[in-house]
Design a protein around this motif. Structure first.
Motif, PDB file in Angstrom:
ATOM      1  N   LEU A   1       1.037  -1.312   0.137  1.00 29.09           N
ATOM      2  CA  LEU A   1       0.077  -0.085  -0.071  1.00 29.09           C
ATOM      3  C   LEU A   1       0.774   1.257   0.023  1.00 29.09           C
ATOM      4  O   LEU A   1       1.721   1.357   0.765  1.00 29.09           O
ATOM      5  CB  LEU A   1      -1.080   0.037   1.188  1.00 29.09           C
ATOM      6  N   ASP A   2       0.558   2.140  -1.160  1.00 27.15           N
ATOM      7  CA  ASP A   2       1.342   3.336  -1.045  1.00 27.15           C
ATOM      8  C   ASP A   2       0.120   4.448  -1.037  1.00 27.15           C
ATOM      9  O   ASP A   2      -0.368   4.685  -2.292  1.00 27.15           O
ATOM     10  CB  ASP A   2       2.388   3.383  -2.140  1.00 27.15           C
ATOM     11  N   LYS A   3       0.035   5.034   0.137  1.00 24.28           N
ATOM     12  CA  LYS A   3      -1.065   6.004   0.161  1.00 24.28           C
ATOM     13  C   LYS A   3      -0.829   7.234  -0.515  1.00 24.28           C
ATOM     14  O   LYS A   3      -1.768   7.988  -1.353  1.00 24.28           O
ATOM     15  CB  LYS A   3      -1.346   6.380   1.715  1.00 24.28           C
ATOM     16  N   SER A   4       0.331   7.736  -0.332  1.00 27.51           N
ATOM     17  CA  SER A   4       0.695   9.062  -1.134  1.00 27.51           C
ATOM     18  C   SER A   4       0.596   9.228  -2.688  1.00 27.51           C
ATOM     19  O   SER A   4       0.202  10.062  -3.237  1.00 27.51           O
ATOM     20  CB  SER A   4       1.950   9.261  -0.922  1.00 27.51           C
ATOM     21  N   SER A   5       0.879   7.826  -3.317  1.00 26.76           N
ATOM     22  CA  SER A   5       0.486   7.739  -4.530  1.00 26.76           C
ATOM     23  C   SER A   5      -0.913   6.913  -5.114  1.00 26.76           C
ATOM     24  O   SER A   5      -1.213   7.095  -6.164  1.00 26.76           O
ATOM     25  CB  SER A   5       1.701   7.021  -5.255  1.00 26.76           C
ATOM     26  N   GLY A   6      -1.715   6.916  -4.104  1.00 28.83           N
ATOM     27  CA  GLY A   6      -2.847   6.060  -4.168  1.00 28.83           C
ATOM     28  C   GLY A   6      -3.067   4.715  -4.989  1.00 28.83           C
ATOM     29  O   GLY A   6      -3.883   4.531  -5.722  1.00 28.83           O
ATOM     30  N   ARG A   7      -1.901   3.708  -4.739  1.00 29.60           N
ATOM     31  CA  ARG A   7      -1.949   2.615  -4.994  1.00 29.60           C
ATOM     32  C   ARG A   7      -1.643   1.586  -3.992  1.00 29.60           C
ATOM     33  O   ARG A   7      -1.164   1.532  -3.182  1.00 29.60           O
ATOM     34  CB  ARG A   7      -0.872   2.892  -6.124  1.00 29.60           C
ATOM     35  N   SER A   8      -2.160   0.073  -4.546  1.00 28.96           N
ATOM     36  CA  SER A   8      -1.921  -0.811  -3.978  1.00 28.96           C
ATOM     37  C   SER A   8      -1.629  -1.960  -4.913  1.00 28.96           C
ATOM     38  O   SER A   8      -2.358  -1.922  -5.914  1.00 28.96           O
ATOM     39  CB  SER A   8      -2.998  -1.289  -2.970  1.00 28.96           C
ATOM     40  N   THR A   9      -0.998  -2.910  -4.616  1.00 28.07           N
ATOM     41  CA  THR A   9      -0.773  -4.069  -5.744  1.00 28.07           C
ATOM     42  C   THR A   9      -0.699  -5.369  -4.925  1.00 28.07           C
ATOM     43  O   THR A   9      -0.481  -5.318  -3.728  1.00 28.07           O
ATOM     44  CB  THR A   9       0.761  -3.844  -6.102  1.00 28.07           C
ATOM     45  N   LEU A  10      -1.153  -6.421  -5.451  1.00 31.23           N
ATOM     46  CA  LEU A  10      -1.328  -7.566  -5.017  1.00 31.23           C
ATOM     47  C   LEU A  10      -0.450  -8.552  -5.764  1.00 31.23           C
ATOM     48  O   LEU A  10      -0.596  -8.801  -7.002  1.00 31.23           O
ATOM     49  CB  LEU A  10      -2.763  -8.063  -4.992  1.00 31.23           C
ATOM     50  N   TYR A  11       0.587  -9.036  -5.273  1.00 31.63           N
ATOM     51  CA  TYR A  11       1.497 -10.148  -5.842  1.00 31.63           C
ATOM     52  C   TYR A  11       1.382 -11.523  -5.532  1.00 31.63           C
ATOM     53  O   TYR A  11       1.106 -11.648  -4.346  1.00 31.63           O
ATOM     54  CB  TYR A  11       2.855  -9.772  -5.381  1.00 31.63           C
TER      55      TYR A  11
END
Lengths: 113, 110
Positions: B66-76
């Motif tokens: 989770l990267d709140k500052s960039s507004g992104r989440s990734t599921l690996y």
């Protein structure tokens, strides 16, 4: 095991009928929610309740009604005013504000016949 | 108003591949980010919950960041298996609301 039970799994509604979907949880969660899922549209919030005897409209509340008389139960009534009720309905619960995450039931598929 | 987007909408891979599912959200004021799995005609199964103060969570072959500052989440997903075939949904928790993306449909072929 703690969880959410939705019933029935399948429900058929005739034109002009009201039908009620059941949702029961034994997780001791304060908050409960109803979502509607249509193909290609994702999940949309119908109603939610943060505490017993109180509930708020979500994004698509028209044609639906709810009650929250007990902490464990949050039934959803699909009224005859809902013109396109055929969908998959999901109930969820969480701690207040959802800080501990959301738990979902297995869903009820409602079809108009 | 919070909006959640998932890319790609569909993904087909051979068994054994490592893969990444992407989720972006417009309002960084979220309480947490939750990843779910949905099998056809079934309810949602929670996979991972990332609190707003956390950067990532791991469970078995799954890792979510989770990267709140960039507004992104990734599921690996590591070493994918045919049993991983399902729709994966991310959801952002705001004030009294959970906002969903439209999902990524994953097919892992033997």
């Amino acid at each position: 095991d703690g969880g959410i039970t939705q019933s029935p799994k399948y429900l058929f509604r005739k034109e002009g009928q009201n039908v009620t979907l059941s949702c029961e949880q034994n997780l001791n969660h304060d908050a409960m929610y109803w979502y509607r899922q249509d193909p290609g549209q994702g999940l949309r919030l119908i109603y939610y309740s943060q505490i017993v005897n109180d509930f708020q409209k979500g994004d698509i509340a028209e044609g639906y009604s709810v009650s929250r008389e007990k902490k464990e139960s949050f039934p959803l009534t699909v009224t005859s005013a809902q013109k396109n009720p055929t969908a998959f309905y999901l109930c969820a619960s969480s701690t207040t504000q959802g800080g501990g995450g959301y738990t979902f039931g297995s869903g009820t598929r409602l079809t108009v016949v | 108003k919070q909006e959640v987007t998932q890319i790609p909408a569909a993904l087909s891979v051979p068994e054994g591949e490592n893969l990444v599912l992407n989720c972006s959200f417009t309002d960084s004021a979220i309480y947490n980010l939750q990843w779910f799995r949905q099998d056809p005609g079934k309810g949602l199964t929670s996979l991972l919950l990332i609190q707003s103060s956390q950067r990532e969570q791991t469970s078995g072959r799954l890792n979510a960041s989770l990267d709140k500052s960039s507004g992104r989440s990734t599921l690996y997903i590591a070493a994918s298996q045919p049993g991983d075939s399902a729709t994966y949904l991310c959801a952002a928790t705001g004030f009294q609301k959970l906002v969903f993306g439209t999902g990524t449909r994953l097919l892992v072929s033997p």
